[in-house]
Motif scaffolding. Structure first.
Motif, short mmCIF file in Angstrom:
data_model
loop_
_atom_site.label_atom_id
_atom_site.label_comp_id
_atom_site.label_asym_id
_atom_site.label_seq_id
_atom_site.Cartn_x
_atom_site.Cartn_y
_atom_site.Cartn_z
N SER A 33 -8.23 8.10 4.27
CA SER A 33 -8.83 7.02 3.30
C SER A 33 -7.89 5.49 3.65
O SER A 33 -8.46 4.64 3.65
CB SER A 33 -8.83 7.28 1.87
OG SER A 33 -7.38 7.51 1.59
N PHE A 34 -6.46 5.91 3.89
CA PHE A 34 -5.55 4.63 4.14
C PHE A 34 -6.20 3.99 5.54
O PHE A 34 -6.38 2.84 5.45
CB PHE A 34 -4.28 5.16 4.29
CG PHE A 34 -3.37 4.18 5.19
CD1 PHE A 34 -2.98 2.95 4.48
CD2 PHE A 34 -2.96 4.45 6.33
CE1 PHE A 34 -2.11 2.09 5.30
CE2 PHE A 34 -2.12 3.81 7.08
CZ PHE A 34 -1.76 2.57 6.40
N TRP A 35 -6.34 4.77 6.58
CA TRP A 35 -6.57 4.27 7.82
C TRP A 35 -8.17 3.53 7.97
O TRP A 35 -8.21 2.49 8.44
CB TRP A 35 -6.80 5.21 8.95
CG TRP A 35 -6.81 4.80 10.20
CD1 TRP A 35 -7.98 4.83 11.18
CD2 TRP A 35 -5.88 3.91 10.70
NE1 TRP A 35 -7.78 4.22 12.17
CE2 TRP A 35 -6.49 3.55 12.20
CE3 TRP A 35 -4.55 3.60 10.75
CZ2 TRP A 35 -5.96 2.83 13.08
CZ3 TRP A 35 -3.86 2.75 11.60
CH2 TRP A 35 -4.47 2.40 12.68
N LYS A 36 -9.00 4.24 7.15
CA LYS A 36 -10.56 3.63 7.16
C LYS A 36 -10.32 2.30 6.34
O LYS A 36 -10.95 1.36 6.86
CB LYS A 36 -11.43 4.71 6.31
CG LYS A 36 -12.78 3.96 6.04
CD LYS A 36 -13.71 5.02 5.32
CE LYS A 36 -14.91 4.72 5.25
NZ LYS A 36 -15.94 5.61 4.36
N GLU A 37 -9.34 2.13 5.50
CA GLU A 37 -9.59 0.78 4.62
C GLU A 37 -8.65 -0.15 5.50
O GLU A 37 -8.84 -1.38 5.67
CB GLU A 37 -8.68 1.08 3.35
CG GLU A 37 -8.58 -0.34 2.48
CD GLU A 37 -9.87 -0.82 2.07
OE1 GLU A 37 -9.91 -2.03 1.63
OE2 GLU A 37 -10.86 -0.10 2.08
N LEU A 38 -7.68 0.24 6.25
CA LEU A 38 -6.83 -0.57 7.32
C LEU A 38 -7.52 -1.42 8.18
O LEU A 38 -7.45 -2.62 8.31
CB LEU A 38 -5.63 0.25 7.54
CG LEU A 38 -4.57 -0.78 8.31
CD1 LEU A 38 -3.83 -1.44 7.36
CD2 LEU A 38 -3.53 0.33 8.99
N PHE A 65 -3.47 5.21 -1.91
CA PHE A 65 -4.08 6.03 -1.10
C PHE A 65 -3.59 7.52 -1.10
O PHE A 65 -2.17 7.69 -0.87
CB PHE A 65 -4.17 5.74 0.31
CG PHE A 65 -4.62 4.28 0.42
CD1 PHE A 65 -6.18 3.92 0.65
CD2 PHE A 65 -3.89 2.95 0.40
CE1 PHE A 65 -6.63 2.71 0.82
CE2 PHE A 65 -4.60 1.70 0.34
CZ PHE A 65 -5.63 1.46 0.66
N ARG A 103 -1.62 -0.94 -4.52
CA ARG A 103 -2.35 -0.06 -4.59
C ARG A 103 -2.25 1.24 -3.76
O ARG A 103 -1.35 1.35 -2.92
CB ARG A 103 -3.78 -0.51 -4.00
CG ARG A 103 -3.72 -0.69 -2.50
CD ARG A 103 -5.06 -1.40 -2.15
NE ARG A 103 -6.13 -0.35 -2.32
CZ ARG A 103 -7.40 -0.37 -1.61
NH1 ARG A 103 -7.61 -1.54 -0.82
NH2 ARG A 103 -8.20 0.34 -1.79
N TRP A 136 0.89 -1.14 -0.09
CA TRP A 136 0.09 -0.07 -0.04
C TRP A 136 1.01 1.12 0.16
O TRP A 136 1.80 1.26 0.94
CB TRP A 136 -0.86 -0.03 1.19
CG TRP A 136 -2.19 -0.97 1.27
CD1 TRP A 136 -2.12 -2.05 0.18
CD2 TRP A 136 -3.12 -1.02 2.08
NE1 TRP A 136 -3.29 -2.75 0.70
CE2 TRP A 136 -3.96 -2.13 1.57
CE3 TRP A 136 -3.63 -0.43 3.21
CZ2 TRP A 136 -5.17 -2.23 2.31
CZ3 TRP A 136 -4.63 -0.80 3.88
CH2 TRP A 136 -5.61 -1.76 3.43
N SER A 146 -10.94 -1.59 8.34
CA SER A 146 -11.89 -2.44 7.99
C SER A 146 -11.86 -3.69 7.32
O SER A 146 -12.61 -4.61 7.01
CB SER A 146 -12.81 -1.55 7.07
OG SER A 146 -12.30 -1.06 6.04
N THR A 147 -10.53 -3.61 6.30
CA THR A 147 -10.27 -4.86 5.68
C THR A 147 -9.66 -6.18 6.42
O THR A 147 -9.34 -6.22 7.46
CB THR A 147 -9.32 -4.47 4.72
OG1 THR A 147 -9.00 -5.50 3.60
CG2 THR A 147 -7.80 -4.05 5.28
N THR A 201 -2.07 -4.78 13.15
CA THR A 201 -1.25 -4.04 12.36
C THR A 201 0.19 -3.75 12.84
O THR A 201 0.74 -3.14 12.00
CB THR A 201 -1.86 -2.58 11.80
OG1 THR A 201 -1.92 -1.78 12.95
CG2 THR A 201 -3.14 -2.79 11.30
#
Length: 227
Positions: free
Chosen positions: A34-39, A29, A27, A3, A41-42, A73
């Protein structure tokens, strides 16, 4: 999957292109939010994060700290991108838990090499064994052998060898070695790196036909096999 968190579109596109062209999935960011939101939740976490320090919203250092405080993480390798001359950013990145840093502007070759090195370090943690040719370093026991023969090293010699092993194939400058082995408060200007490389060569390469520690004139030192 790597990322890339970078707000400059052109830089981010180049990073992704470089990583994909060298065999990685990547991919991007454009900001920390936006990076943290995806991190969080994925369920499919990245193998490594390449993150700029100066980002819109939460900055890279803040995000790195949050990553190291969250169990899912905390072990993801992170390489921070810092502006040229920002020594404090480098120190703060490493103190917060970064695995490495890149100073802008950096070459595409260095980017790919740093990613490979960080992933080797991360994967090496699970086995504790680093090998090249007939040289083996047991990171857990701090035990070094070549051709099955035990090699006694001082603490600094061992730290230098381990650093070279973790960065196999990557040319490390004297400054980079000083910063890693002797820390950022070390006052350079001496030949301490050259002296310890000499010590290490005698113990690692002495008596062996195949040399593993090489000097790259004008650039630094590298550990690699040569045909």
């Amino acid at each position: 999957m790597i990322w890339c968190v970078e707000d400059d579109n052109s830089i981010r596109d180049i990073e992704i292109y470089t990583l994909k062209s060298t065999g990685f999935e990547a991919r991007g960011f454009e900001d920390g939010d936006s990076f943290w939101k995806e991190l969080v939740s994925t369920d499919t976490l990245p193998e490594l994060v390449l993150m700029d320090i100066m980002l819109p919203g939460e900055d890279g250092i803040t995000l790195l700290k949050k990553m190291r405080e969250m169990s899912k993480t905390e072990d993801i390798p992170v390489i921070m991108a810092t502006a040229k001359g920002m020594e404090f950013d480098k120190v703060q990145s490493l103190d917060t838990g970064a695995d490495d840093y890149l100073v802008k502007p950096f070459s595409l070759e260095e980017l790919a090499a740093r990613v490979r090195a960080a992933l080797r370090i991360s994967h090496g943690k699970s086995t504790n064994l680093l090998t090249i040719d007939d040289l083996t370093v047991d990171c857990g026991a701090h035990r070094v052998t070549r051709g099955g023969k035990l090699i006694e090293l001082s603490a600094k010699e061992y730290a230098l060898l381990e650093y070279l092993m973790l960065n196999q194939g990557i040319v490390l400058s004297r400054e980079k070695i000083e910063n890693h082995i002797w820390n950022f408060d070390y006052e350079g200007g001496t030949n301490v790196v050259d002296v310890y490389i000499s010590y290490l060569r005698k113990k690692i390469d002495g008596g062996h036909e195949k040399r593993l520690i090489h000097t790259v004139r004008g650039r630094g030192y590298v550990l690699r096999e040569e045909a």
